[in-house]
Design a protein around this motif. Structure first.
Motif, PDB file in Angstrom:
ATOM      1  N   ALA A 167       0.838  -1.105   0.079  1.00  0.00           N
ATOM      2  CA  ALA A 167       0.068  -0.088   0.041  1.00  0.00           C
ATOM      3  C   ALA A 167       0.932   1.199  -0.049  1.00  0.00           C
ATOM      4  O   ALA A 167       1.333   1.765   1.057  1.00  0.00           O
ATOM      5  N   PRO A 168       1.270   1.724  -1.182  1.00  0.00           N
ATOM      6  CA  PRO A 168       2.307   2.681  -1.193  1.00  0.00           C
ATOM      7  C   PRO A 168       1.867   4.084  -0.589  1.00  0.00           C
ATOM      8  O   PRO A 168       2.710   4.638  -0.043  1.00  0.00           O
ATOM      9  N   ALA A 169       0.664   4.493  -0.215  1.00  0.00           N
ATOM     10  CA  ALA A 169       0.297   5.472   0.409  1.00  0.00           C
ATOM     11  C   ALA A 169       0.750   5.502   1.805  1.00  0.00           C
ATOM     12  O   ALA A 169       1.201   6.469   2.293  1.00  0.00           O
ATOM     13  N   PHE A 170       0.792   4.375   2.286  1.00  0.00           N
ATOM     14  CA  PHE A 170       1.185   4.125   3.691  1.00  0.00           C
ATOM     15  C   PHE A 170       2.639   3.601   3.924  1.00  0.00           C
ATOM     16  O   PHE A 170       3.232   3.389   4.846  1.00  0.00           O
ATOM     17  N   GLU A 171       3.258   3.551   2.595  1.00  0.00           N
ATOM     18  CA  GLU A 171       4.801   3.000   2.771  1.00  0.00           C
ATOM     19  C   GLU A 171       4.745   1.651   3.393  1.00  0.00           C
ATOM     20  O   GLU A 171       5.930   1.353   3.826  1.00  0.00           O
ATOM     21  N   VAL A 172       3.560   0.825   2.936  1.00  0.00           N
ATOM     22  CA  VAL A 172       3.591  -0.597   3.543  1.00  0.00           C
ATOM     23  C   VAL A 172       4.009  -1.648   2.531  1.00  0.00           C
ATOM     24  O   VAL A 172       3.347  -1.632   1.412  1.00  0.00           O
ATOM     25  N   GLU A 173       4.899  -2.521   2.663  1.00  0.00           N
ATOM     26  CA  GLU A 173       5.325  -3.869   2.226  1.00  0.00           C
ATOM     27  C   GLU A 173       5.345  -4.799   3.017  1.00  0.00           C
ATOM     28  O   GLU A 173       6.357  -4.564   3.920  1.00  0.00           O
TER      29      GLU A 173
END
Length: 195
Positions: A167-173
């Motif tokens: 989820a790029p908006a939250f910088e989650v990988e």
């Protein structure tokens, strides 16, 4: 590469929320003509306690159709209702929400359960990847926005499906591990399955 379908959801499931917040989530499932999920998360985040009750209805293909989210706090309850036609058009509190066009799932900031929806719906083979934009409900403001997400099915481990989630908006990988019913067992930095 073999595909493994998920079993039907259990009668109930629970998660302990960690790190990002301290809390607990419980959900009850009913299956029939589609699936109905009724849940509640209670948590403390940034020193602020909150309670969120939710109901999510999906059809037989796991497309989100109706959602009700109620946040309870010191100032009283606040509710948002979402409805989808199953083809990517959404209404929020009975008003068309064109910024959500193309979303097939709902994602609740307060819930780990909602990560089951795209995994069930997409049925990706190992190595398969798909964009899964979602109608994202923020807890604090009870605001609904579009959340771009990607799921990449990784090789199974111990009979469990795994997905590389972004989820790029939250910088989650991270890697999400699912049980045989398609519910998240471990969401790194957010929650672990308690039952």
């Amino acid at each position: 590469m073999t595909d493994m379908s998920f079993r039907s959801p259990p009668a109930s499931a629970a998660w302990r929320h960690l790190d990002a917040r301290n809390g607990f989530e419980v959900v009850y499932f009913r299956s029939g003509d589609g699936h109905l999920m009724q849940g509640c998360t209670t948590a403390v985040e940034d020193g602020e306690p909150w309670i969120v009750d939710y109901t999510v209805e999906v059809d037989d293909s796991w497309l989100t159709r109706r959602v009700s989210v109620t946040r309870r706090g010191p100032s009283g309850p606040d509710e948002v209702r979402l409805e989808s036609d199953g083809n990517g058009r959404w209404w929020v509190n009975d008003e068309h929400a064109p910024h959500l066009d193309g979303c097939l799932d709902v994602d609740l900031e307060s819930s780990v359960m909602t990560n089951a929806l795209p995994a069930h719906r997409m049925g990706l083979p190992v190595g398969g990847q798909a964009e899964a934009p979602a109608a994202y409900v923020r807890v604090g403001e009870m605001r609904v926005e579009r959340l771009e997400q990607t799921y990449l099915r990784a090789p199974d481990a111990d009979g469990r499906q795994q997905y590389n989630y972004a989820a790029p908006a939250f910088e989650v990988e991270c890697r999400l591990v699912y049980d045989r019913s398609g519910l998240v067992l471990d969401y790194p930095g957010l929650a672990v399955r308690a039952s």
